[in-house]
Write a protein that holds these residues in place. Structure first.
Motif, PDB file in Angstrom:
ATOM      1  N   VAL A  73      -5.210  -2.107  -1.452  1.00 58.38           N
ATOM      2  CA  VAL A  73      -3.792  -1.878  -1.129  1.00 58.38           C
ATOM      3  C   VAL A  73      -3.667  -1.310   0.287  1.00 58.38           C
ATOM      4  CG1 VAL A  73      -1.706  -0.609  -1.773  1.00 58.38           C
ATOM      5  CG2 VAL A  73      -3.184  -1.551  -3.546  1.00 58.38           C
ATOM      6  N   LEU A  74      -4.492  -0.321   0.618  1.00 67.74           N
ATOM      7  CA  LEU A  74      -4.439   0.259   1.963  1.00 67.74           C
ATOM      8  C   LEU A  74      -4.816  -0.766   3.028  1.00 67.74           C
ATOM      9  CD1 LEU A  74      -5.993   3.774   1.282  1.00 67.74           C
ATOM     10  CD2 LEU A  74      -3.596   3.221   1.686  1.00 67.74           C
ATOM     11  N   THR A 130      -4.389  -3.922   2.864  1.00 64.40           N
ATOM     12  CA  THR A 130      -3.251  -4.842   2.982  1.00 64.40           C
ATOM     13  C   THR A 130      -2.133  -4.222   3.820  1.00 64.40           C
ATOM     14  OG1 THR A 130      -3.784  -5.847   0.852  1.00 64.40           O
ATOM     15  CG2 THR A 130      -1.547  -6.181   1.680  1.00 64.40           C
ATOM     16  N   LEU A 131      -1.877  -2.931   3.603  1.00 62.17           N
ATOM     17  CA  LEU A 131      -0.820  -2.243   4.355  1.00 62.17           C
ATOM     18  C   LEU A 131      -1.126  -2.154   5.856  1.00 62.17           C
ATOM     19  CD1 LEU A 131      -0.014   0.684   1.892  1.00 62.17           C
ATOM     20  CD2 LEU A 131       1.489  -1.220   2.485  1.00 62.17           C
ATOM     21  N   THR A 132      -2.396  -2.090   6.203  1.00 62.67           N
ATOM     22  CA  THR A 132      -2.770  -1.923   7.614  1.00 62.67           C
ATOM     23  C   THR A 132      -3.285  -3.215   8.259  1.00 62.67           C
ATOM     24  OG1 THR A 132      -4.987  -1.176   6.942  1.00 62.67           O
ATOM     25  CG2 THR A 132      -3.319   0.527   7.345  1.00 62.67           C
ATOM     26  N   ARG A 133      -3.357  -4.292   7.505  1.00 58.09           N
ATOM     27  CA  ARG A 133      -3.956  -5.525   8.030  1.00 58.09           C
ATOM     28  C   ARG A 133      -3.234  -6.063   9.264  1.00 58.09           C
ATOM     29  NH1 ARG A 133      -5.198  -8.336   3.474  1.00 58.09           N
ATOM     30  NH2 ARG A 133      -7.153  -7.254   3.548  1.00 58.09           N
ATOM     31  N   ALA A 134      -1.914  -6.103   9.259  1.00 53.81           N
ATOM     32  CA  ALA A 134      -1.173  -6.649  10.403  1.00 53.81           C
ATOM     33  C   ALA A 134      -1.427  -5.809  11.651  1.00 53.81           C
ATOM     34  CB  ALA A 134       0.323  -6.716  10.088  1.00 53.81           C
ATOM     35  N   ALA A 135      -1.407  -4.484  11.505  1.00 54.59           N
ATOM     36  CA  ALA A 135      -1.666  -3.615  12.654  1.00 54.59           C
ATOM     37  C   ALA A 135      -3.106  -3.783  13.137  1.00 54.59           C
ATOM     38  CB  ALA A 135      -1.394  -2.160  12.288  1.00 54.59           C
ATOM     39  N   GLY A 149     -10.316  -7.386  27.046  1.00 54.97           N
ATOM     40  CA  GLY A 149     -11.727  -7.413  27.421  1.00 54.97           C
ATOM     41  C   GLY A 149     -12.399  -6.057  27.306  1.00 54.97           C
ATOM     42  N   LYS A 150     -11.708  -5.067  26.780  1.00 53.10           N
ATOM     43  CA  LYS A 150     -12.290  -3.730  26.629  1.00 53.10           C
ATOM     44  C   LYS A 150     -13.292  -3.718  25.476  1.00 53.10           C
ATOM     45  CE  LYS A 150      -8.194  -1.309  28.284  1.00 53.10           C
ATOM     46  NZ  LYS A 150      -7.133  -0.347  27.920  1.00 53.10           N
ATOM     47  N   ASP A 151     -14.215  -2.749  25.535  1.00 50.06           N
ATOM     48  CA  ASP A 151     -15.183  -2.608  24.453  1.00 50.06           C
ATOM     49  C   ASP A 151     -14.536  -2.058  23.191  1.00 50.06           C
ATOM     50  OD1 ASP A 151     -17.260  -3.532  25.998  1.00 50.06           O
ATOM     51  OD2 ASP A 151     -17.877  -1.539  26.654  1.00 50.06           O
ATOM     52  N   LYS A 152     -13.508  -1.198  23.371  1.00 44.51           N
ATOM     53  CA  LYS A 152     -12.887  -0.560  22.218  1.00 44.51           C
ATOM     54  C   LYS A 152     -11.403  -0.339  22.479  1.00 44.51           C
ATOM     55  CE  LYS A 152     -14.373   3.617  21.525  1.00 44.51           C
ATOM     56  NZ  LYS A 152     -14.880   4.922  21.109  1.00 44.51           N
ATOM     57  N   VAL A 153     -10.588  -0.655  21.481  1.00 39.35           N
ATOM     58  CA  VAL A 153      -9.156  -0.358  21.517  1.00 39.35           C
ATOM     59  C   VAL A 153      -8.821   0.344  20.209  1.00 39.35           C
ATOM     60  CG1 VAL A 153      -6.819  -1.309  21.547  1.00 39.35           C
ATOM     61  CG2 VAL A 153      -8.575  -2.285  23.025  1.00 39.35           C
ATOM     62  N   ARG A 154      -8.071   1.430  20.323  1.00 38.05           N
ATOM     63  CA  ARG A 154      -7.746   2.243  19.152  1.00 38.05           C
ATOM     64  C   ARG A 154      -6.242   2.316  18.972  1.00 38.05           C
ATOM     65  NH1 ARG A 154     -10.681   7.816  19.228  1.00 38.05           N
ATOM     66  NH2 ARG A 154     -12.397   6.479  18.648  1.00 38.05           N
ATOM     67  N   GLY A 155      -5.808   2.256  17.743  1.00 40.81           N
ATOM     68  CA  GLY A 155      -4.399   2.393  17.416  1.00 40.81           C
ATOM     69  C   GLY A 155      -4.235   3.263  16.181  1.00 40.81           C
ATOM     70  N   PHE A 156      -3.007   3.666  15.920  1.00 43.44           N
ATOM     71  CA  PHE A 156      -2.725   4.565  14.803  1.00 43.44           C
ATOM     72  C   PHE A 156      -1.522   4.064  14.039  1.00 43.44           C
ATOM     73  CE2 PHE A 156      -4.418   6.766  18.457  1.00 43.44           C
ATOM     74  CZ  PHE A 156      -5.554   7.345  17.940  1.00 43.44           C
ATOM     75  N   MET A 157      -1.482   4.395  12.768  1.00 46.07           N
ATOM     76  CA  MET A 157      -0.378   3.963  11.933  1.00 46.07           C
ATOM     77  C   MET A 157      -0.136   5.022  10.858  1.00 46.07           C
ATOM     78  SD  MET A 157      -0.290   0.513   9.689  1.00 46.07           S
ATOM     79  CE  MET A 157       1.039   0.161   8.581  1.00 46.07           C
ATOM     80  N   ALA A 158       1.104   5.418  10.699  1.00 47.20           N
ATOM     81  CA  ALA A 158       1.465   6.358   9.628  1.00 47.20           C
ATOM     82  C   ALA A 158       2.316   5.604   8.609  1.00 47.20           C
ATOM     83  CB  ALA A 158       2.228   7.540  10.198  1.00 47.20           C
ATOM     84  N   PHE A 159       2.078   5.889   7.335  1.00 47.11           N
ATOM     85  CA  PHE A 159       2.838   5.228   6.278  1.00 47.11           C
ATOM     86  C   PHE A 159       2.728   6.067   5.013  1.00 47.11           C
ATOM     87  CE2 PHE A 159      -1.438   3.595   6.410  1.00 47.11           C
ATOM     88  CZ  PHE A 159      -1.846   3.582   5.090  1.00 47.11           C
ATOM     89  N   ARG A 160       3.492   5.691   4.015  1.00 52.33           N
ATOM     90  CA  ARG A 160       3.472   6.394   2.733  1.00 52.33           C
ATOM     91  C   ARG A 160       2.833   5.493   1.682  1.00 52.33           C
ATOM     92  NH1 ARG A 160       5.523  11.073   3.047  1.00 52.33           N
ATOM     93  NH2 ARG A 160       5.786  11.416   0.827  1.00 52.33           N
ATOM     94  N   TYR A 161       2.039   6.116   0.833  1.00 52.50           N
ATOM     95  CA  TYR A 161       1.351   5.388  -0.229  1.00 52.50           C
ATOM     96  C   TYR A 161       1.101   6.357  -1.383  1.00 52.50           C
ATOM     97  CZ  TYR A 161      -2.595   3.362  -2.785  1.00 52.50           C
ATOM     98  OH  TYR A 161      -3.421   2.892  -3.774  1.00 52.50           O
ATOM     99  N   GLY A 162       1.166   5.852  -2.582  1.00 58.01           N
ATOM    100  CA  GLY A 162       0.882   6.673  -3.739  1.00 58.01           C
ATOM    101  C   GLY A 162       0.078   5.912  -4.765  1.00 58.01           C
ATOM    102  N   ALA A 163      -1.071   6.451  -5.112  1.00 58.96           N
ATOM    103  CA  ALA A 163      -1.860   5.853  -6.184  1.00 58.96           C
ATOM    104  C   ALA A 163      -1.114   6.041  -7.504  1.00 58.96           C
ATOM    105  CB  ALA A 163      -3.236   6.510  -6.245  1.00 58.96           C
ATOM    106  N   LYS A 164      -1.385   5.194  -8.461  1.00 54.05           N
ATOM    107  CA  LYS A 164      -0.679   5.256  -9.744  1.00 54.05           C
ATOM    108  C   LYS A 164      -0.815   6.622 -10.407  1.00 54.05           C
ATOM    109  CE  LYS A 164      -1.249   0.352 -10.591  1.00 54.05           C
ATOM    110  NZ  LYS A 164      -1.955  -0.671 -11.351  1.00 54.05           N
ATOM    111  N   SER A 165      -1.982   7.225 -10.288  1.00 58.58           N
ATOM    112  CA  SER A 165      -2.226   8.500 -10.975  1.00 58.58           C
ATOM    113  C   SER A 165      -1.602   9.709 -10.266  1.00 58.58           C
ATOM    114  CB  SER A 165      -3.733   8.731 -11.112  1.00 58.58           C
ATOM    115  OG  SER A 165      -4.331   8.809  -9.825  1.00 58.58           O
ATOM    116  N   TRP A 166      -1.075   9.538  -9.062  1.00 61.12           N
ATOM    117  CA  TRP A 166      -0.532  10.670  -8.315  1.00 61.12           C
ATOM    118  C   TRP A 166       0.867  11.063  -8.746  1.00 61.12           C
ATOM    119  CZ3 TRP A 166      -1.954   9.410  -2.568  1.00 61.12           C
ATOM    120  CH2 TRP A 166      -3.344   9.442  -2.434  1.00 61.12           C
ATOM    121  N   GLY A 167       1.656  10.139  -9.166  1.00 65.58           N
ATOM    122  CA  GLY A 167       3.024  10.448  -9.546  1.00 65.58           C
ATOM    123  C   GLY A 167       4.001  10.492  -8.388  1.00 65.58           C
TER     124      GLY A 167
END
Length: 162
Positions: free
Chosen positions: A19-20, A22-27, A39-57
């Protein structure tokens, strides 16, 4: 799970799941394309979102650090109650954790502090205490000298003993 209702903030790493991913795949794909085009060796990005496992409530805040390198994509997830922006949060907390892990690695490799060759546990513990004290002294010395000095980034392997 955590004491949110008592006003205690938390930060902890979370293993990825489908699930996670899938949520971050486009980014992640966008960051991979950006790395390839730049052409860089490394590119970093960040993403904030909300997610809840079934057992968390309830849903909780997640921050994903997405890194694209020549070797592929690496996504790390953190669950937190803190409200900082994703990139600021990641720089403040995850980078510090990485620095701590690097210090532990240097402690083990340069001081052989993981060697417990004595038969007596007390002797092994004393060895670890002495090695840790030496490491703290080196870190204090690094903080005390001017930043332009070679000693400000010295390690036991590179420290000039004159």
């Amino acid at each position: 799970m955590v004491r949110e209702n008592q006003g205690i903030d938390y930060v902890f790493g979370f293993a990825g799941n489908e699930v996670l991913h899938t949520l971050t795949r486009a980014a992640a794909d966008a960051i991979a394309v950006q790395r390839a085009l730049s052409g860089k060796d490394k590119v970093r990005g960040f993403m904030a979102f909300r997610y809840g496992a079934k057992s968390w409530g309830k849903e909780r805040r997640f921050v994903a650090r997405i890194e694209a390198t020549t070797k592929g994509i690496d996504v790390r997830y953190v669950v937190t109650s803190l409200r900082a922006g994703a990139s600021i949060f990641t720089r403040r907390f995850i980078a510090r954790r990485g620095n701590a892990e690097n210090f532990i690695k240097l402690h083990k490799s340069q001081l052989a502090s993981d060697r417990t060759s004595c038969r007596e546990p007390k002797a092994n513990q004393f060895r670890l205490i002495v090695h840790t004290a030496a490491y703290w002294l080196m870190l204090a010395m690094r903080r005390a000298v001017p930043h332009r000095s070679q000693l400000s980034y010295a390690e036991f392997d590179t420290m000039p003993f004159v």
